[in-house]
Design an enzyme around this catalytic site. Sequence first.
Site, PDB file in Angstrom:
ATOM      1  CE  LYS A 145      36.557 -46.551  18.793  1.00 37.28           C
ATOM      2  NZ  LYS A 145      36.667 -46.630  20.259  1.00 37.28           N
ATOM      3  CE  LYS A 180      36.984 -43.591  14.627  1.00 34.25           C
ATOM      4  NZ  LYS A 180      35.606 -43.064  14.900  1.00 34.25           N
ATOM      5  NE  ARG A 230      31.649 -37.467  23.965  1.00 33.68           N
ATOM      6  CZ  ARG A 230      32.548 -38.171  24.669  1.00 33.68           C
ATOM      7  NH1 ARG A 230      32.620 -37.999  25.983  1.00 33.68           N
ATOM      8  NH2 ARG A 230      33.349 -39.020  24.079  1.00 33.68           N
ATOM      9  NE  ARG A 244      35.381 -34.301  21.749  1.00 35.91           N
ATOM     10  CZ  ARG A 244      35.166 -35.617  21.851  1.00 35.91           C
ATOM     11  NH1 ARG A 244      35.576 -36.273  22.920  1.00 35.91           N
ATOM     12  NH2 ARG A 244      34.555 -36.272  20.878  1.00 35.91           N
ATOM     13  NE  ARG A 252      45.657 -39.449  17.959  1.00 36.67           N
ATOM     14  CZ  ARG A 252      46.523 -39.987  18.812  1.00 36.67           C
ATOM     15  NH1 ARG A 252      46.239 -41.122  19.406  1.00 36.67           N
ATOM     16  NH2 ARG A 252      47.666 -39.375  19.068  1.00 36.67           N
ATOM     17  CG  ASP A 292      32.519 -38.765  20.542  1.00 34.66           C
ATOM     18  OD1 ASP A 292      32.117 -37.985  21.434  1.00 34.66           O
ATOM     19  OD2 ASP A 292      33.380 -39.640  20.742  1.00 34.66           O
ATOM     20  CD  GLU A 300      34.510 -43.569  19.264  1.00 38.89           C
ATOM     21  OE1 GLU A 300      34.431 -43.538  20.513  1.00 38.89           O
ATOM     22  OE2 GLU A 300      35.587 -43.612  18.658  1.00 38.89           O
ATOM     23  CG  ASN A 302      32.027 -42.256  23.891  1.00 35.13           C
ATOM     24  OD1 ASN A 302      33.061 -42.895  23.814  1.00 35.13           O
ATOM     25  ND2 ASN A 302      31.690 -41.349  22.986  1.00 35.13           N
TER      26      ASN A 302
END
Length: 330
Positions: A145, A180, A230, A244, A252, A292, A300, A302
């Site tokens: 994050k 978050k 993503r 997504r 979410r 993301d 984000e 990842n």
Amino acid sequence: MTPIDTGREPQLFVVDPIARLRPTKDSSVALMQAAQRAGQQVWVCTPAQLAVHGRDPAHEPLVLAQPVRLAEISPTATGWDLPDPWFEAGDPRWLPLAQFPRVWMRKDPPVDEAYLYATHLLELAERLGVRVLNRPASLRAWNEKLGALRWSRLMAPSLVSSDAQQLEAFAVDHGDVVLKPLGGRAGQGVVRSHGGAPGLKALLELVTNQQQLPVMVQAFLPAVTAGDKRILLVDGEPLGAVNRKPAAGEFRSNLAVGGEPEASELTDQERRICAELAPALQAEGLFFVGIDVIDGRLSEINVTSPTGVREVERLGGIPLADLTMERLLA
């Protein structure tokens, strides 16, 4: 100590126990299969199977690893054709980590003490010439994050704080917000609220552990109903993406909480985001990364064990794992 008894170059994957992996969902399995197709011998271990022997002349990092042979998994119109069994494993043996030219650190979060200690042990191997993916020091330094805040101008308005009054003021200013936890994964613990919500202060005290633990609050992006994309970057270059979409009644979009994957192309804005991130990712040894993006806004970055390979391969027809392995071995 038994040497690796094969003419094929070995790759080691540090993962959760392989029997617990979901082969039709797990990107680690996709990467293992790609390594095998590229003529590599695949070995696996867990973080608990890393060690170091403090004998002279140098501390030698070791691993209790086992070779595995994976069956091919073919995409179908509705999913994947999964053989049973989908892997065979040889006997585990202690080996020097330096015998593995490339090691993937693909243990799922949480990034707890065990995870951090594993990165320190892998760093010892890195000093002996082993390439660790992703670089251990960067795995420690990059919170998924907080790391995105280097490019905060590409993000929705955001605040990180443990102060409930400060968080409440942000929510009042921005209306709809998302809270978050900084150590969360797969959408776990993400909460939507708004500045006028009854009990907002009590909620903020709860998520901050009575104002002792910082959290991220962001302005809610209504366009998330159309999906959260993503994007998978390999050595800084985007090789594929999957959108997504949240399930009905859910905001979410994570696949782990019921998000529905769909094929997706990159927009010009998303390519600009990737280009801005690429130099830092390359410089810091973040070879395989999933970012993301919601409505053209970075959400984000990842770096621990990004997912999405299977969905890109099946829905987009892109052999992403094979392309990743080609770049790695080149």
